[in-house]
Design an enzyme around this catalytic site. Structure first.
Site, mmCIF file in Angstrom:
data_model
loop_
_atom_site.group_PDB
_atom_site.id
_atom_site.type_symbol
_atom_site.label_atom_id
_atom_site.label_comp_id
_atom_site.label_asym_id
_atom_site.label_seq_id
_atom_site.Cartn_x
_atom_site.Cartn_y
_atom_site.Cartn_z
ATOM 1 N N SER A 113 17.522 17.713 4.692
ATOM 2 C CA SER A 113 17.141 16.432 4.429
ATOM 3 C C SER A 113 15.545 16.418 4.514
ATOM 4 O O SER A 113 14.929 17.143 5.369
ATOM 5 C CB SER A 113 17.798 15.436 5.054
ATOM 6 O OG SER A 113 17.246 14.075 4.983
ATOM 7 N N TYR B 85 20.611 13.004 13.712
ATOM 8 C CA TYR B 85 20.533 13.455 12.261
ATOM 9 C C TYR B 85 19.386 14.213 11.905
ATOM 10 O O TYR B 85 19.548 15.394 11.559
ATOM 11 C CB TYR B 85 20.786 12.288 11.388
ATOM 12 C CG TYR B 85 20.673 12.640 9.969
ATOM 13 C CD1 TYR B 85 21.896 13.070 9.248
ATOM 14 C CD2 TYR B 85 19.620 12.354 8.984
ATOM 15 C CE1 TYR B 85 21.860 13.215 7.872
ATOM 16 C CE2 TYR B 85 19.770 12.557 7.645
ATOM 17 C CZ TYR B 85 20.868 13.170 7.225
ATOM 18 O OH TYR B 85 20.783 13.496 5.944
#
Length: 276
Positions: A147, A160
């Site tokens: 990401s 995350y």
């Protein structure tokens, strides 16, 4: 990669595509896009019913293998079954991942551990048998879903973001370690895609968010090109990379200002979400 050495790019005639976290979001959309491009696709996720629904969309091309990526022995068995029943895995998209909004509330060791167990540990559990099989054959293509959040530290994204940063590092190391043995490694660094994960976002606006079907086309185009990084949208990817070159004091000020501007009037941390 030695100068002049051909970069391997998987094709449907080479074997099976393998997609984890395929029951929804990016994984589901990418599976359907791979089918449109002629692949037979083995799909894995915990939700067996959702996988069966996906497989029913193209029963001659999509094959469901329910499983939990955090279970290493189970993933090893699934990869073995795929190759025995369907043929060699030519392209693996290791996509399964989670984000828990509870981490926005405060430091929580359990949330961090769980996020890392799925995002990092789950990727490793799938990578081990796939990598072993591909190294034996001397060819294969593996893409890891990270990401843009892995480029820079962000408030409320400790678990995350750090897991995605680890996946970027992992993909780089794999490329440098095995890139001369006939394998192609790629890392996907995406921005906001409309999924169950982003639909629950109540605190921040999500600029340039796209539909999963549009993301899947970009991803599969990236598979076909074979370059190391698949990053989109280009505006956020460029900004994220630029920030990494700034001195920390300036970087922190820029990120803090951007997040203040992006903050929504109200926030809700009540939901959890799975799938990239």
């Amino acid at each position: 990669m030695r100068s002049g050495q051909k970069i391997y790019r998987a094709a449907p005639a080479d074997g099976i595509a393998f997609v984890t976290g395929a029951s929804s979001g990016i994984g589901r959309a990418t599976t359907l896009e791979l089918v449109r491009r002629g692949y037979r696709v083995a799909v894995t996720a915990r939700r067996a019913e959702a996988l069966e629904t996906l497989a029913a969309a193209a029963p001659e091309q999509i094959f469901a293998f329910p499983g939990d990526v955090t279970n290493g022995s189970q993933m090893g068995g699934i990869v073995f079954r795929i190759e025995k029943e369907l043929g060699p895995i030519a392209l693996a998209f290791l996509n399964a991942g989670v984000f828990f909004p509870a981490e926005r509330i405060g430091f929580d060791a359990a949330v961090i551990a769980h996020t890392h167990a799925v995002n990092i540990g789950g990727t490793v559990n799938c990578l081990a048998p796939v990598l072993g099989a591909m190294l034996t054959r001397g060819r294969g293509q593996i893409a890891i879903n990270a990401s843009l959040a892995g480029y820079n530290g962000l408030p409320g994204g400790l678990a995350y973001g750090s897991s995605k940063a680890a996946l970027i590092h992992m993909a780089e190391s794999l490329r440098l370690t095995y890139g001369e043995r006939g394998l192609t490694f790629q890392v996907l660094c995406h921005g906001f895609v409309r999924t169950a994960m982003t639909d629950q976002e109540k605190e921040f606006a999500m600029p340039l968010r796209i539909e999963p079907e549009a993301a899947a086309k970009i991803i599969c185009n990236g598979f076909e090109r074979g370059g190391f990084e698949i990053a989109f949208p280009w505006q956020l990817a460029t900004l994220s990379k630029f920030l990494k070159f700034l001195p920390y004091p300036l970087r922190f000020r820029v990120i803090a200002a951007a997040l203040r501007n992006a903050r929504r009037p109200e926030s809700d941390h009540s939901a959890d979400a799975e799938s990239n």
